[in-house]
Design a protein around this motif. Structure first.
Motif, mmCIF file in Angstrom:
data_model
loop_
_atom_site.group_PDB
_atom_site.id
_atom_site.type_symbol
_atom_site.label_atom_id
_atom_site.label_comp_id
_atom_site.label_asym_id
_atom_site.label_seq_id
_atom_site.Cartn_x
_atom_site.Cartn_y
_atom_site.Cartn_z
ATOM 1 N N ALA A 101 0.835 -1.202 0.000
ATOM 2 C CA ALA A 101 0.000 0.000 0.000
ATOM 3 C C ALA A 101 0.875 1.260 0.000
ATOM 4 O O ALA A 101 0.574 2.239 -0.691
ATOM 5 C CB ALA A 101 -0.939 -0.003 1.206
ATOM 6 N N LEU A 102 1.967 1.223 0.747
ATOM 7 C CA LEU A 102 2.899 2.359 0.758
ATOM 8 C C LEU A 102 3.528 2.550 -0.617
ATOM 9 O O LEU A 102 3.643 3.681 -1.112
ATOM 10 C CB LEU A 102 3.983 2.147 1.808
ATOM 11 C CG LEU A 102 3.543 2.112 3.268
ATOM 12 C CD1 LEU A 102 4.708 1.715 4.167
ATOM 13 C CD2 LEU A 102 2.958 3.441 3.683
ATOM 14 N N TYR A 103 3.931 1.443 -1.242
ATOM 15 C CA TYR A 103 4.512 1.533 -2.586
ATOM 16 C C TYR A 103 3.507 2.126 -3.567
ATOM 17 O O TYR A 103 3.860 3.003 -4.371
ATOM 18 C CB TYR A 103 4.984 0.164 -3.085
ATOM 19 C CG TYR A 103 5.393 0.232 -4.543
ATOM 20 C CD1 TYR A 103 6.609 0.803 -4.910
ATOM 21 C CD2 TYR A 103 4.539 -0.222 -5.541
ATOM 22 C CE1 TYR A 103 6.966 0.919 -6.239
ATOM 23 C CE2 TYR A 103 4.890 -0.112 -6.874
ATOM 24 C CZ TYR A 103 6.105 0.456 -7.221
ATOM 25 O OH TYR A 103 6.451 0.581 -8.545
ATOM 26 N N SER A 104 2.277 1.669 -3.520
ATOM 27 C CA SER A 104 1.245 2.190 -4.428
ATOM 28 C C SER A 104 1.098 3.700 -4.260
ATOM 29 O O SER A 104 0.994 4.434 -5.251
ATOM 30 C CB SER A 104 -0.096 1.508 -4.182
ATOM 31 O OG SER A 104 -0.036 0.159 -4.553
ATOM 32 N N ARG A 141 -1.872 4.422 8.292
ATOM 33 C CA ARG A 141 -0.856 5.277 7.684
ATOM 34 C C ARG A 141 -0.398 4.754 6.321
ATOM 35 O O ARG A 141 0.549 5.263 5.729
ATOM 36 C CB ARG A 141 0.335 5.406 8.637
ATOM 37 C CG ARG A 141 -0.017 6.230 9.861
ATOM 38 C CD ARG A 141 0.847 5.930 11.070
ATOM 39 N NE ARG A 141 0.485 6.774 12.201
ATOM 40 C CZ ARG A 141 -0.558 6.562 13.007
ATOM 41 N NH1 ARG A 141 -1.365 5.537 12.806
ATOM 42 N NH2 ARG A 141 -0.811 7.375 14.011
ATOM 43 N N ALA A 142 -1.069 3.733 5.842
ATOM 44 C CA ALA A 142 -0.750 3.141 4.533
ATOM 45 C C ALA A 142 -1.973 3.233 3.630
ATOM 46 O O ALA A 142 -2.370 2.272 2.989
ATOM 47 C CB ALA A 142 -0.310 1.691 4.716
ATOM 48 N N GLY A 143 -2.598 4.402 3.638
ATOM 49 C CA GLY A 143 -3.782 4.627 2.833
ATOM 50 C C GLY A 143 -5.059 4.687 3.627
ATOM 51 O O GLY A 143 -6.141 4.870 3.072
ATOM 52 N N ASP A 169 2.918 8.376 -0.110
ATOM 53 C CA ASP A 169 2.717 9.681 -0.752
ATOM 54 C C ASP A 169 3.732 10.684 -0.213
ATOM 55 O O ASP A 169 4.391 11.410 -0.970
ATOM 56 C CB ASP A 169 1.318 10.241 -0.447
ATOM 57 C CG ASP A 169 0.179 9.451 -1.047
ATOM 58 O OD1 ASP A 169 0.396 8.689 -2.001
ATOM 59 O OD2 ASP A 169 -0.958 9.604 -0.551
ATOM 60 N N GLU A 170 3.825 10.720 1.109
ATOM 61 C CA GLU A 170 4.724 11.667 1.758
ATOM 62 C C GLU A 170 6.181 11.422 1.353
ATOM 63 O O GLU A 170 6.932 12.362 1.075
ATOM 64 C CB GLU A 170 4.581 11.566 3.280
ATOM 65 C CG GLU A 170 5.457 12.552 4.031
ATOM 66 C CD GLU A 170 5.435 12.313 5.523
ATOM 67 O OE1 GLU A 170 5.045 13.254 6.241
ATOM 68 O OE2 GLU A 170 5.820 11.214 5.971
#
Length: 158
Positions: free
Chosen positions: A38-41, A136-138, A146-147
């Motif tokens: 999710a962080l990568y996306s 914090r992952a979407g 994003d950040e």
């Protein structure tokens, strides 16, 4: 400011430069994969929406967050990589392992950036539990990916 008081996906559009010719290495930890994917996306979509070419985003996977630093060094030493984004998630457990890993990764990522004089971004979550990580992952607090991507973009325009 704590992420519980700020959405990680909200950012100022000030100091965002043209990144159409910039190359980004995004290194993703496989540990806590639901979170790191999710962080990568988030990072990938933010790079694309701000003008990065799909061909200029290089993804590399590593087994865990501890391995982010060496992979970051391998990518940062490449002349054709302008910025490195490290994506990981270390969730607090019952032992001091969390403290050692988080400290080593934060220090290592900082050292790589200083050594190669280019942005090497800490996109690593260090929550107390899985729910905080997903928030914090979407989730309700936005996306640290994003950040991390916006941080890389802004540092390239420095």
């Amino acid at each position: 400011m704590a992420s519980s008081q700020k959405n990680l996906s909200d950012y100022s559009s000030k100091n965002i430069s043209n990144i159409s010719d910039k190359r980004f290495a995004v290194i993703v930890s496989e540990w806590n994969e639901e979170v790191t994917e999710a962080l990568y996306s988030g990072a990938y979509e933010t790079l694309i929406s701000n003008g990065a070419s799909r061909d200029n985003i290089i993804r590399k996977n590593v087994p865990g967050s501890f391995e982010l630093t060496l992979a970051a060094q391998w990518m940062a030493q490449k002349d054709d990589v302008d910025a490195v984004i490290c994506i990981g998630c270390v969730i607090q457990g019952e032992t001091k392992h969390f403290d050692f890993i988080c400290s080593a990764v934060a220090h290592g990522i900082t050292e790589v950036g200083l050594k190669y004089n280019k942005p090497v971004i800490f996109g690593v979550l260090t929550p107390n539990n899985q729910k905080q990580a997903l928030d914090r992952a979407g989730g309700k607090h936005g996306n640290k990916g994003d950040e991390a991507a916006i941080t890389a973009i802004k540092m390239l325009g420095f």
